[in-house]
Scaffold this motif. Sequence first.
Motif, PDB file in Angstrom:
ATOM      1  N   ARG A  31       1.193   4.676   1.531  1.00 20.74           N
ATOM      2  CA  ARG A  31       0.687   5.251   2.775  1.00 20.74           C
ATOM      3  C   ARG A  31       0.946   6.753   2.903  1.00 20.74           C
ATOM      4  O   ARG A  31       0.437   7.388   3.821  1.00 20.74           O
ATOM      5  CB  ARG A  31       1.306   4.534   3.976  1.00 20.74           C
ATOM      6  N   PRO A  82       0.822  -1.213   0.000  1.00 19.97           N
ATOM      7  CA  PRO A  82       0.000   0.000   0.000  1.00 19.97           C
ATOM      8  C   PRO A  82       0.856   1.263   0.000  1.00 19.97           C
ATOM      9  O   PRO A  82       1.930   1.302   0.597  1.00 19.97           O
ATOM     10  CB  PRO A  82      -0.782  -0.120   1.310  1.00 19.97           C
ATOM     11  N   ALA A 109      -2.908  11.334  -3.528  1.00 16.55           N
ATOM     12  CA  ALA A 109      -3.363  11.012  -2.176  1.00 16.55           C
ATOM     13  C   ALA A 109      -4.799  10.507  -2.187  1.00 16.55           C
ATOM     14  O   ALA A 109      -5.146   9.552  -1.481  1.00 16.55           O
ATOM     15  CB  ALA A 109      -3.232  12.237  -1.278  1.00 16.55           C
ATOM     16  N   ALA A 110      -5.645  11.140  -3.001  1.00 22.95           N
ATOM     17  CA  ALA A 110      -7.037  10.705  -3.081  1.00 22.95           C
ATOM     18  C   ALA A 110      -7.145   9.304  -3.677  1.00 22.95           C
ATOM     19  O   ALA A 110      -7.932   8.472  -3.205  1.00 22.95           O
ATOM     20  CB  ALA A 110      -7.839  11.700  -3.918  1.00 22.95           C
ATOM     21  N   ALA A 111      -6.335   9.028  -4.692  1.00 20.13           N
ATOM     22  CA  ALA A 111      -6.395   7.721  -5.347  1.00 20.13           C
ATOM     23  C   ALA A 111      -5.918   6.601  -4.437  1.00 20.13           C
ATOM     24  O   ALA A 111      -6.367   5.454  -4.556  1.00 20.13           O
ATOM     25  CB  ALA A 111      -5.557   7.745  -6.624  1.00 20.13           C
ATOM     26  N   ASN A 112      -5.011   6.924  -3.513  1.00 21.73           N
ATOM     27  CA  ASN A 112      -4.440   5.895  -2.642  1.00 21.73           C
ATOM     28  C   ASN A 112      -4.947   5.979  -1.205  1.00 21.73           C
ATOM     29  O   ASN A 112      -4.462   5.244  -0.341  1.00 21.73           O
ATOM     30  CB  ASN A 112      -2.913   6.006  -2.657  1.00 21.73           C
ATOM     31  N   ASP A 113      -5.913   6.877  -0.973  1.00 25.30           N
ATOM     32  CA  ASP A 113      -6.529   7.014   0.346  1.00 25.30           C
ATOM     33  C   ASP A 113      -5.470   7.222   1.430  1.00 25.30           C
ATOM     34  O   ASP A 113      -5.428   6.517   2.443  1.00 25.30           O
ATOM     35  CB  ASP A 113      -7.384   5.782   0.667  1.00 25.30           C
ATOM     36  N   CYS A 114      -4.586   8.186   1.196  1.00 19.57           N
ATOM     37  CA  CYS A 114      -3.543   8.491   2.174  1.00 19.57           C
ATOM     38  C   CYS A 114      -3.360  10.000   2.222  1.00 19.57           C
ATOM     39  O   CYS A 114      -4.036  10.743   1.508  1.00 19.57           O
ATOM     40  CB  CYS A 114      -2.234   7.785   1.815  1.00 19.57           C
ATOM     41  N   ARG A 115      -2.453  10.453   3.045  1.00 22.16           N
ATOM     42  CA  ARG A 115      -2.277  11.892   3.216  1.00 22.16           C
ATOM     43  C   ARG A 115      -1.073  12.403   2.433  1.00 22.16           C
ATOM     44  O   ARG A 115      -0.202  11.627   2.016  1.00 22.16           O
ATOM     45  CB  ARG A 115      -2.110  12.241   4.694  1.00 22.16           C
TER      46      ARG A 115
END
Length: 330
Positions: free
Chosen positions: A223, A221, A316-322
């Motif tokens: 992160r 993932p 960040a949106a595509a990988n659900d991270c900051r």
Amino acid sequence: MSNNLPVCRAHWQDIPHIVDLVVGPFADSTIGAWLVPDDHRRRNILSAVVRVWIEHALLFGEAHLLPDHSAAAVWLHRYGPLSPPAGYGERLAVACGEYVDRFLHLDDVLHTHRPDGPHNHLAFFAVAPQPYRVRRASILLATSNARMGHALLPTYTEVATLADRNLYARHGYAALEPFTLPDGSTTYPMWRTPRQRRARHRSSTPPARPDQRGPALNDLPIRLILDTSAILAFTEGSTAVGQAIARVADEGGLFGLPVMCLAEAARSVTDAGRLDLLANHPAATVLTVDPLQWKTLAATHRAVGRLDTAAALLAAAANDCRVLSDQPGR
């Protein structure tokens, strides 16, 4: 297999333990006495200098510890020319005072004899004088070598005694030509070529395009995304950014480098070597924008005013991270 061995990756809070391990034998050595002739100040000065390099290694390399902190291996990833620690001259002068020229002279001697090609450099290897010291050293050295071998790069180190030279030889290191340190003692450089991995069966699927991440990375993932300011901060020696990506790597994840952020950082970076080190970090993955998302990219660009920032936000949106930024408010 190596994950089952009793060795863990060191974190920032482990630095004092590693410094103590390294400085103990260093302060008692002839080169330590030459560097700092004052017996009363030697340990404190050596501790300050060793700490600078261990911090640098946690930013541009890695360190391994036995769980009881009885042994440590500190590595520098010399994939290309590696700049000295940020503010090294000033920090060295403050730490060493009138002995600063001796430390700089030692740096020059070691640099002269160090191989030029890409390799992993075992800068410090220290084992506490406890029972089963040799076994502890062997466990840590074997595990560190295995982890460094994943990069399929040679490893290099220097040892001070014939006993240590023999220990490293048992772990696949070949002795290079010895050289003399400024105090007159002999150092034995060692070089280890990693075993080549067996070729895998050819896949029936077509090879990935250069801008696609391979199957191994796809299983991990993402992160954290570094924006342009965070990338530049890393090249300037930011400990905050270094710790953030170290945590991601320790947790078995990846950090993303949007290609637009890398390109923007490259326009103003003062140390291109550190930028290359970041892009080649084992936990880094360079991210491109999906061509089908061009309208979303354009809309985000209009909203934030910068194309590189828009690319970081989309990643960040595509990988659900900051997104990690070195600029407040972003």
